[in-house]
Design a protein around this motif. Structure first.
Motif, PDB file in Angstrom:
ATOM      1  N   THR A 196     -34.941 -17.900 -17.742  1.00  0.00           N
ATOM      2  CA  THR A 196     -34.429 -18.323 -19.047  1.00  0.00           C
ATOM      3  C   THR A 196     -34.016 -19.786 -19.091  1.00  0.00           C
ATOM      4  O   THR A 196     -34.314 -20.496 -20.057  1.00  0.00           O
ATOM      5  CB  THR A 196     -33.217 -17.444 -19.429  1.00  0.00           C
ATOM      6  OG1 THR A 196     -33.591 -16.075 -19.377  1.00  0.00           O
ATOM      7  CG2 THR A 196     -32.726 -17.791 -20.824  1.00  0.00           C
ATOM      8  N   ILE A 197     -33.299 -20.243 -18.040  1.00  0.00           N
ATOM      9  CA  ILE A 197     -32.637 -21.547 -18.084  1.00  0.00           C
ATOM     10  C   ILE A 197     -33.603 -22.677 -18.418  1.00  0.00           C
ATOM     11  O   ILE A 197     -33.316 -23.557 -19.239  1.00  0.00           O
ATOM     12  CB  ILE A 197     -31.937 -21.832 -16.737  1.00  0.00           C
ATOM     13  CG1 ILE A 197     -30.813 -20.812 -16.504  1.00  0.00           C
ATOM     14  CG2 ILE A 197     -31.400 -23.246 -16.699  1.00  0.00           C
ATOM     15  CD1 ILE A 197     -29.706 -20.868 -17.518  1.00  0.00           C
ATOM     16  N   ASN A 198     -34.765 -22.661 -17.800  1.00  0.00           N
ATOM     17  CA  ASN A 198     -35.708 -23.787 -17.932  1.00  0.00           C
ATOM     18  C   ASN A 198     -36.914 -23.444 -18.793  1.00  0.00           C
ATOM     19  O   ASN A 198     -37.909 -24.177 -18.791  1.00  0.00           O
ATOM     20  CB  ASN A 198     -36.184 -24.218 -16.535  1.00  0.00           C
ATOM     21  CG  ASN A 198     -36.167 -25.722 -16.360  1.00  0.00           C
ATOM     22  OD1 ASN A 198     -35.602 -26.441 -17.161  1.00  0.00           O
ATOM     23  ND2 ASN A 198     -36.809 -26.204 -15.307  1.00  0.00           N
ATOM     24  N   LEU A 199     -36.844 -22.339 -19.553  1.00  0.00           N
ATOM     25  CA  LEU A 199     -38.012 -21.880 -20.296  1.00  0.00           C
ATOM     26  C   LEU A 199     -38.408 -22.863 -21.400  1.00  0.00           C
ATOM     27  O   LEU A 199     -39.607 -23.085 -21.641  1.00  0.00           O
ATOM     28  CB  LEU A 199     -37.739 -20.497 -20.901  1.00  0.00           C
ATOM     29  CG  LEU A 199     -38.895 -19.834 -21.647  1.00  0.00           C
ATOM     30  CD1 LEU A 199     -40.121 -19.698 -20.744  1.00  0.00           C
ATOM     31  CD2 LEU A 199     -38.472 -18.465 -22.182  1.00  0.00           C
ATOM     32  N   VAL A 200     -37.433 -23.460 -22.076  1.00  0.00           N
ATOM     33  CA  VAL A 200     -37.747 -24.434 -23.128  1.00  0.00           C
ATOM     34  C   VAL A 200     -38.533 -25.604 -22.546  1.00  0.00           C
ATOM     35  O   VAL A 200     -39.509 -26.094 -23.152  1.00  0.00           O
ATOM     36  CB  VAL A 200     -36.449 -24.923 -23.809  1.00  0.00           C
ATOM     37  CG1 VAL A 200     -36.754 -26.118 -24.707  1.00  0.00           C
ATOM     38  CG2 VAL A 200     -35.818 -23.809 -24.628  1.00  0.00           C
ATOM     39  N   THR A 201     -38.141 -26.050 -21.366  1.00  0.00           N
ATOM     40  CA  THR A 201     -38.852 -27.163 -20.718  1.00  0.00           C
ATOM     41  C   THR A 201     -40.294 -26.783 -20.422  1.00  0.00           C
ATOM     42  O   THR A 201     -41.221 -27.584 -20.622  1.00  0.00           O
ATOM     43  CB  THR A 201     -38.137 -27.554 -19.415  1.00  0.00           C
ATOM     44  OG1 THR A 201     -36.769 -27.839 -19.695  1.00  0.00           O
ATOM     45  CG2 THR A 201     -38.777 -28.771 -18.782  1.00  0.00           C
ATOM     46  N   TYR A 202     -40.524 -25.564 -19.955  1.00  0.00           N
ATOM     47  CA  TYR A 202     -41.878 -25.104 -19.654  1.00  0.00           C
ATOM     48  C   TYR A 202     -42.726 -25.061 -20.923  1.00  0.00           C
ATOM     49  O   TYR A 202     -43.897 -25.477 -20.933  1.00  0.00           O
ATOM     50  CB  TYR A 202     -41.830 -23.731 -19.003  1.00  0.00           C
ATOM     51  CG  TYR A 202     -43.187 -23.138 -18.685  1.00  0.00           C
ATOM     52  CD1 TYR A 202     -44.008 -23.713 -17.733  1.00  0.00           C
ATOM     53  CD2 TYR A 202     -43.641 -22.002 -19.349  1.00  0.00           C
ATOM     54  CE1 TYR A 202     -45.259 -23.180 -17.443  1.00  0.00           C
ATOM     55  CE2 TYR A 202     -44.876 -21.459 -19.070  1.00  0.00           C
ATOM     56  CZ  TYR A 202     -45.692 -22.053 -18.120  1.00  0.00           C
ATOM     57  OH  TYR A 202     -46.915 -21.522 -17.835  1.00  0.00           O
ATOM     58  N   LEU A 203     -42.143 -24.564 -22.025  1.00  0.00           N
ATOM     59  CA  LEU A 203     -42.902 -24.456 -23.273  1.00  0.00           C
ATOM     60  C   LEU A 203     -43.269 -25.823 -23.837  1.00  0.00           C
ATOM     61  O   LEU A 203     -44.357 -26.006 -24.386  1.00  0.00           O
ATOM     62  CB  LEU A 203     -42.084 -23.668 -24.311  1.00  0.00           C
ATOM     63  CG  LEU A 203     -41.870 -22.176 -24.020  1.00  0.00           C
ATOM     64  CD1 LEU A 203     -40.958 -21.561 -25.069  1.00  0.00           C
ATOM     65  CD2 LEU A 203     -43.189 -21.429 -23.959  1.00  0.00           C
ATOM     66  N   THR A 204     -42.367 -26.782 -23.705  1.00  0.00           N
ATOM     67  CA  THR A 204     -42.623 -28.111 -24.288  1.00  0.00           C
ATOM     68  C   THR A 204     -43.516 -28.986 -23.407  1.00  0.00           C
ATOM     69  O   THR A 204     -44.369 -29.722 -23.917  1.00  0.00           O
ATOM     70  CB  THR A 204     -41.296 -28.838 -24.561  1.00  0.00           C
ATOM     71  OG1 THR A 204     -40.517 -28.885 -23.357  1.00  0.00           O
ATOM     72  CG2 THR A 204     -40.511 -28.129 -25.656  1.00  0.00           C
ATOM     73  N   THR A 205     -43.354 -28.897 -22.092  1.00  0.00           N
ATOM     74  CA  THR A 205     -44.109 -29.787 -21.200  1.00  0.00           C
ATOM     75  C   THR A 205     -45.465 -29.216 -20.811  1.00  0.00           C
ATOM     76  O   THR A 205     -46.457 -29.949 -20.750  1.00  0.00           O
ATOM     77  CB  THR A 205     -43.300 -30.084 -19.927  1.00  0.00           C
ATOM     78  OG1 THR A 205     -42.982 -28.849 -19.259  1.00  0.00           O
ATOM     79  CG2 THR A 205     -42.008 -30.807 -20.272  1.00  0.00           C
ATOM     80  N   GLU A 206     -45.538 -27.922 -20.547  1.00  0.00           N
ATOM     81  CA  GLU A 206     -46.783 -27.323 -20.076  1.00  0.00           C
ATOM     82  C   GLU A 206     -47.629 -26.746 -21.204  1.00  0.00           C
ATOM     83  O   GLU A 206     -48.852 -26.853 -21.192  1.00  0.00           O
ATOM     84  CB  GLU A 206     -46.482 -26.219 -19.058  1.00  0.00           C
ATOM     85  CG  GLU A 206     -45.800 -26.711 -17.788  1.00  0.00           C
ATOM     86  CD  GLU A 206     -46.678 -27.661 -17.009  1.00  0.00           C
ATOM     87  OE1 GLU A 206     -47.876 -27.369 -16.837  1.00  0.00           O
ATOM     88  OE2 GLU A 206     -46.161 -28.718 -16.572  1.00  0.00           O
ATOM     89  N   LEU A 207     -46.975 -26.118 -22.197  1.00  0.00           N
ATOM     90  CA  LEU A 207     -47.723 -25.514 -23.302  1.00  0.00           C
ATOM     91  C   LEU A 207     -47.722 -26.406 -24.543  1.00  0.00           C
ATOM     92  O   LEU A 207     -48.288 -26.030 -25.569  1.00  0.00           O
ATOM     93  CB  LEU A 207     -47.137 -24.137 -23.645  1.00  0.00           C
ATOM     94  CG  LEU A 207     -47.111 -23.122 -22.492  1.00  0.00           C
ATOM     95  CD1 LEU A 207     -46.696 -21.755 -22.989  1.00  0.00           C
ATOM     96  CD2 LEU A 207     -48.470 -23.039 -21.809  1.00  0.00           C
ATOM     97  N   HIS A 208     -47.049 -27.557 -24.473  1.00  0.00           N
ATOM     98  CA  HIS A 208     -47.077 -28.588 -25.516  1.00  0.00           C
ATOM     99  C   HIS A 208     -46.587 -28.072 -26.873  1.00  0.00           C
ATOM    100  O   HIS A 208     -47.111 -28.443 -27.924  1.00  0.00           O
ATOM    101  CB  HIS A 208     -48.490 -29.169 -25.664  1.00  0.00           C
ATOM    102  CG  HIS A 208     -49.096 -29.589 -24.363  1.00  0.00           C
ATOM    103  ND1 HIS A 208     -48.612 -30.649 -23.611  1.00  0.00           N
ATOM    104  CD2 HIS A 208     -50.126 -29.057 -23.629  1.00  0.00           C
ATOM    105  CE1 HIS A 208     -49.327 -30.774 -22.503  1.00  0.00           C
ATOM    106  NE2 HIS A 208     -50.253 -29.822 -22.480  1.00  0.00           N
ATOM    107  N   GLN A 209     -45.578 -27.202 -26.847  1.00  0.00           N
ATOM    108  CA  GLN A 209     -44.964 -26.764 -28.095  1.00  0.00           C
ATOM    109  C   GLN A 209     -43.943 -27.804 -28.559  1.00  0.00           C
ATOM    110  O   GLN A 209     -43.378 -28.540 -27.758  1.00  0.00           O
ATOM    111  CB  GLN A 209     -44.275 -25.401 -27.910  1.00  0.00           C
ATOM    112  CG  GLN A 209     -45.224 -24.250 -27.667  1.00  0.00           C
ATOM    113  CD  GLN A 209     -44.497 -22.907 -27.682  1.00  0.00           C
ATOM    114  OE1 GLN A 209     -43.282 -22.829 -27.820  1.00  0.00           O
ATOM    115  NE2 GLN A 209     -45.270 -21.828 -27.526  1.00  0.00           N
ATOM    116  N   SER A 210     -43.678 -27.820 -29.848  1.00  0.00           N
ATOM    117  CA  SER A 210     -42.651 -28.725 -30.378  1.00  0.00           C
ATOM    118  C   SER A 210     -41.265 -28.211 -29.977  1.00  0.00           C
ATOM    119  O   SER A 210     -41.100 -27.042 -29.594  1.00  0.00           O
ATOM    120  CB  SER A 210     -42.749 -28.795 -31.898  1.00  0.00           C
ATOM    121  OG  SER A 210     -42.413 -27.535 -32.477  1.00  0.00           O
TER     122      SER A 210
END
Length: 583
Positions: free
Chosen positions: A78-92
């Motif tokens: 959970t802690i770093n999930l936002v970072t994964y979504l924005t950096t690897e999956l290129h979500q806003s």
């Protein structure tokens, strides 16, 4: 044999052997009571559980080990999930935050479904094992999403991102359902390992909830430090695979101690039992309950469905539901229909749930406060001087003080305060659960007040062109909230378990997670309402992007005021609450 001796033997008093026989029989009864548990629990083979071979801390150590691994895996994801979504999956940023919030809310709602399955069909142990397996599979799917670019070549970036998203979100919602089977059952199953009829084990049950919270906080601290560091330095494929391996270790802990566990009988769906009482009472809306409660229906003692099940005594409040246990002529014609006639114990189970709901609502507002500390305090810290000596402290990392405070106080509370309070007050738990929860709600109010004072100081310095206020000033509000977390969270777990009807233990434990979910949703609603009410007519509002133009201190004072009103409501409900021991 000489005649005098024969004469003496024949004329010995008959009572000379009777006391020996009676004492021997009583001794056997006492020995049997000391050997077996008194709460009707069973061992893995379905036999009455032996005290010296099952339950207690010997079983709970493995359960706490599983809880540690479950929390480490969940928070590590959970802690770093936002970072994964924005950096690897290129979500806003907005899309990533929305996806994470939706998933986390689902993780707090699925425990209710897991609790119903456990109490109705599978039992807690099997629900935990299945949930753990689903969780491991989901974590492996999440790790696979990070491996896809290495496994599949010659594919467009857009197609790869879509494939990664599909695999990731499939894994995330598998994790949500796995967590739903684990969370409520681990708490309830651990508490089941202590015999409620044994005073020493009953005291240990209160300690179990304290150490449960301690274990959860330890896992959270490790996740926010070591797990994040691994993901940042060794890549997402390994960083997301480690939580899967950790949860697999937790599953091995759980299964390895199976022979030492105590199991409780299932008595059918708790929600079906509740609905039956409501339907039966509505059907008899015009029927008056009898003045003599002995006339209310109760399942006979020799009925197999009530074997080793403690009946609940009648209470005088909420008399409308007593109608469900009134025997009428139509009930005699439709004998055995639970939607027409319910037992008195079944009626009292519903009454217990209804009594707990107002207290549950007040506890839910406590988590609204914790959500504000974890969100608005971070924004407050971003507008402060983050330098401490030669180090720069990330504002979000100050939440560690909340965890560390709670972790430091739990052993002191359990090993020093509770024994001292037990000697002074003569209570097994030291202080009542509701008093402990009320103290936690008070700490949440004080934390909001401290945040408001810090914001007043920060905003004044910013408007006067002075140096930025040091972020160290935020430490007290996090520490006070940590005290509140230690008091309220463990207290509400103990309260819901101890007050829950025997057939609804896991469902009532799930109420704690629903309180967290309700608190988070209410927090979002409060923020939306404040922004709408204050940012009108071209004004920046209380919480603008630039906090120097707003009034975040007013928001914190408002939350402190609402917390005071919530505390008054909680105190009123607590004073009127009729505990099961008082019924």
């Amino acid at each position: 044999m000489p005649m005098p001796c024969l004469f003496l033997l024949c004329n010995l008093p008959e009572i000379s052997l009777q006391p020996c026989l009676n004492s021997t029989w009583l001794g056997l009864q006492v020995a049997e009571e000391e050997v077996y548990t008194t709460d009707g629990s069973l061992d893995i083979d379905g036999n009455p559980a032996l005290k010296h071979r099952t339950g207690g801390w010997r079983a709970c150590r493995s359960i706490l080990g599983t809880e540690f691994c479950q929390c480490l895996a969940y928070f590590g994801m959970t802690i770093n999930l936002v970072t994964y979504l924005t950096t690897e999956l290129h979500q806003s940023n907005v899309a990533a935050a929305k996806n994470v919030s939706t998933w986390q809310a689902t993780c707090f709602l699925t425990p209710l479904a897991g609790a119903i399955v456990a109490d109705s069909y599978w039992g807690k142990y099997h629900t935990m094992v299945v949930g753990c397996c689903i969780g491991v599979a989901g974590l492996l799917m999440a790790s696979l999403s990070a491996l896809l670019p290495l496994l599949i070549k010659n594919i467009s970036t857009l197609a790869m991102a879509s494939a990664q998203e599909f695999v990731l979100f499939l894994g995330l919602y598998m994790i949500a359902f796995g967590v739903g089977g684990l969370r409520p059952c681990l708490m309830s199953f651990g508490a089941d390992q202590f015999d409620a009829g044994d005073p020493s084990e009953r005291n240990s049950k209160g300690s179990y909830f304290n150490w449960y919270l301690f274990t959860m906080n330890c896992a959270s601290v490790i996740s926010t430090t070591a797990m994040v560091w691994l993901q940042d330095h060794y890549g997402w494929a390994l960083g997301l695979a480690i939580p899967a391996m950790v949860l697999a270790v937790g599953l091995s802990f759980l299964v390895a101690a199976t022979p030492a566990y105590r199991f409780q009988r299932n008595r059918g769906s708790p929600f079906t039992r509740v609905c039956q009482v409501v339907v039966a009472a509505v059907r008899k809306f015009n029927v008056a309950p009898p003045a003599d409660v002995a006339l209310l229906y109760e399942v006979p003692e020799d009925d197999c469905s009530m074997e080793r099940v403690k009946r609940i005594k009648h209470t005088d409040d909420l008399q409308f539901f007593d109608k469900a246990a009134v025997v009428t002529a139509s009930d005699e014609e439709a004998a055995g229909d639970p939607w027409r006639l319910c037992s008195l114990t079944q009626v009292e189970e519903l009454k217990i749930l209804v009594r707990m709901l107002p207290l549950w609502a007040s506890i839910a507002f406590f988590y609204t406060g914790t959500a504000q500390v974890n969100s608005m305090s971070v924004e407050q810290g971003m507008a402060m001087d983050a330098r401490v000596g030669s180090l720069r402290v990330p504002p979000a990392s100050l939440a560690t003080f909340e965890l560390l405070t709670s972790m430091a106080l739990i052993p002191l509370y359990d090993r020093a305060f509770v024994p001292a309070a037990r000697r002074l007050a003569g209570r097994e738990k030291g202080i009542p659960d509701l008093l402990r929860i009320g103290a936690g709600l008070t700490m949440a109010v004080l934390a909001m007040a401290a945040a408001a004072l810090v914001e007043t100081k920060r905003a004044r310095a910013a408007r006067m062109g002075m140096e930025k206020t040091s972020i160290v000033w935020q430490v007290p509000q996090y520490a006070v909230m940590g005290v509140g977390e230690m008091l309220a969270s463990a207290g509400q777990l103990d309260f819901f378990y101890s007050q829950a009807p025997p057939a609804m233990k896991t469902v009532c434990m799930a109420l704690g997670f629903l309180a967290v979910a309700a608190g988070v949703y209410l927090s979002s609603l409060v923020l939306t309402a404040v922004s709408w009410a204050t940012a009108t007519g071209g004004r920046p509002g209380w919480i603008p992007d630039d906090l120097n133009e707003g009034h975040l201190d007013r928001f914190f004072w408002m939350m402190a005021g609402l917390g005071c009103l919530n505390l008054v409501a909680f105190t009123s409900c607590a004073m009127r609450y009729k505990s099961r021991k008082d019924c």
